[in-house]
Design a protein around this motif. Structure first.
Motif: not given
Length: 594
Positions: A173-174, A179-180, A185-189, A239-241
């Motif tokens: 779940i986490l 991943g979502t 965030l990756f698209r923005v980066a 940070k999410v990674d």
């Protein structure tokens, strides 16, 4: 998992490589199940005081065989899976470059160069990682993790296995939630990286202008701001990674606690042996990688998904030019323009109106007018950089050019644009661009016709002189004449000089035009210019203003009409004579001083 579905076409092409790779990966997983069993057996034999030298040697030989087989199987799955993913990168780069090559100028007008470069580098690398490391991680998670779980349940205890797996749903779940967030965030980066890429390309290309205006500090600040923005956006991704590994480690720690706590009680209760508990905890340690791989998989899959969508956006963009071939005839003959009204795509302002004329095969057309009068627009329509509406036509030999094969049509032209682009290679290779294997004598002849041969010989390396990017090491006149030589070496049916003599002096212009006239008998020439001297020998001269033809005729008839052409020609001739007289006066003064 949607990105895997989109890449299904590639997996079908490489199914043999992936199947062999996955088979090897499965065999590695089976091999890795053996050592924990051996450790457990040895511990049980030690506790019962039944371990013999022969048994220990047998177990040792078994572990060596397992190690050798694991090495071999790992070698082959890497070759198969990573080899296939590299071929995906190759295929996507070729498809993307082919797409770029087929698009019309309006496409490049809307897209930034840095962004297009980012698609061909970072985005393709992210998709390639998905098809390589992504396949590896999900397969390893499922195969190794599944094999370990089944072995734990069958050889140790189903009950203890279930207890150890209690925390795993929370991990799923986490990591899915992470991943979502990561995808967004990756698209923005990636978009920020595209902007930085574009800024870098633009700054390097315009470094001479930047230095001339003393704008280095401001340009550096702009670059630093964009670079900081890229770093900040990638830090958000990081940070999410960074949440994946601690989450998985915490889940595994809880599983370890549950396994040891309940496993010890089961040993005391004689439900399992001490060796089996050691085997179980060893297997549990082997679950660390599959679970970490699962987290890494979500990371890779979201990056790959975002990048593939960016690539798809490019690949699904339709070209403004419709290459619907309806005739097998080769384009040749008279050129006819019948245009009532034309506006460039996406623009409301009319660029051309009431353009009606015919240029006979073998004649020379001159087009003159102020900047922005529509001279180059006519050329771009003839080259099919843009297409006209149905009620407007450009015809060659009375056939609409949209009916010809576009490659055959463009093969007619030797085109020298206003922006003389030279490649970062030798002068020889720039002139022989359309046929690198052409005889060197043909290169010399083309250079001689364009009045650049002597200049080239004066360079230290001659024809092997490497010009800087876009010909930065050459003067404007030298770049123009090399570009003219590149067009002349083709001996094209139609030579187009789009304001391509603006950077040369009057004497050089006259020499080049005389060479063209003498060596292109029976072939069509189109010359756009600001100087009337460049078109005075043309069979037909068009004077354009605000996208319309306001005068037409030969040099003699236009001077007799005493309109715009006559006034401009007279003013330019007077200016030329004044400059010539001034030069002669200065030269006499220098002689007197000496």
């Amino acid at each position: 998992m949607r990105v895997f579905k989109k890449l299904g076409w590639f997996f079908k092409l490489e199914k043999k490589s992936y199947l062999i790779g996955l088979l090897m990966l499965g065999l590695v997983a089976l091999m890795e199940l053996v050592p924990p069993q051996v450790i457990g057996r040895v511990i049980d034999l030690i506790t019962t005081d039944t371990l013999t030298s022969n048994t220990l040697i047998l177990f040792g030989v078994m572990l060596i065989i397992v190690a050798v087989l694991t090495y071999i199987f790992r070698f082959f799955w890497r070759i198969m899976i990573f080899g296939a993913s590299n071929r995906l990168g190759l295929t996507l780069r070729e498809q993307l470059f082919k797409k770029y090559s087929s698009m019309s100028p309006s496409f490049f007008g809307k897209r930034r160069t840095g962004d297009l470069m980012a698609h061909a580098t970072n985005d393709i690398n992210a998709v390639q990682m998905t098809a390589g490391a992504g396949i590896l991680t999900i397969a390893d998670s499922v195969i190794t993790g599944g094999a370990v779980l089944i072995t734990m349940a069958l050889t140790v205890s189903p009950k203890l296995t279930l207890i150890a797996m209690i925390p795993l749903p929370f991990m799923v779940i986490l990591t899915s939630w992470y991943g979502t967030i990561l995808s967004r965030l990756f698209r923005v980066a990636q978009a920020a990286f595209s902007s930085l890429n574009d800024k870098t390309q633009e700054s390097i290309a315009g470094i001479k202008v930047t230095k001339t205006f003393g704008y280095e500090n401001e340009d550096l600040k702009d670059f630093a701001d964009l670079s900081d923005d890229v770093v900040n956006k990638n830090l958000k991704v990081a940070k999410v990674d960074a949440l994946f590994d601690p989450t998985i480690t915490a889940i595994i720690a809880i599983s370890y606690f549950l396994s040891i706590f309940f496993g010890a009680r089961m040993v005391i209760a004689d439900e399992i042996t001490l060796g089996q508990l050691v085997t179980f905890t060893t297997y549990l340690g082997m679950m660390v990688w599959p679970l970490l791989a699962l987290g890494w998989f979500f990371n890779l899959i979201e990056r790959g998904k975002a990048s593939y969508e960016r690539i798809e956006d490019i690949m699904n963009t339709a070209s403004d030019i419709d290459d619907g071939v309806t005739t097998d005839r080769l384009p040749s003959g008279n050129i006819t323009f019948d245009i009532d009204r034309f506006a460039f795509p996406g623009e409301d302002e009319v660029s051309l109106s009431d353009i009606h004329f015919t240029l006979k095969e073998g004649e020379t057309l001159g087009i003159v007018g102020h900047t922005g009068s529509g001279k180059s627009s006519l050329i771009r329509l003839l080259l099919r950089e843009f297409d006209t509406a149905d009620n407007n036509t450009v015809r060659v030999n009375d056939i609409d050019i949209k009916q010809y094969d576009i490659k055959k049509l463009r093969h007619l032209f030797g085109y020298v644009p206003q922006d003389n682009f030279l490649f970062s290679t030798s002068i020889k290779n720039n002139i022989a661009f359309t046929d690198p294997d052409i005889n060197i004598e043909a290169v010399y002849r083309a250079a001689d016709l364009s009045y650049i041969h002597e200049d080239i010989l004066s360079f230290p390396e001659g024809y092997e002189t490497v010009v800087g990017e876009r010909g930065v090491s050459l003067s404007g006149g030298q770049k123009q004449r090399i570009s003219i030589a590149r067009a002349l070496i083709q001996d094209p049916e139609i030579l187009i000089l789009d304001d391509s003599l603006s950077a040369v002096d009057a004497e050089t212009e006259t020499a080049i035009l005389k060479n063209i006239e003498e060596n292109r008998s029976g072939k069509t020439n189109i010359i756009t210019a600001h100087r009337m001297s460049a078109v005075r020998n043309a069979d037909l001269i068009l004077v354009m203003e605000n996208g319309r033809i306001i005068e037409r005729g030969t040099h003699e008839s236009l001077t007799q009409d005493q309109g715009w052409y006559y006034d401009t020609f007279k003013a330019q001739s007077l200016r030329q004579h004044l400059v010539k007289d001034l030069d002669e006066t200065l030269e006499r003064g220098d002689r007197n001083d000496s």
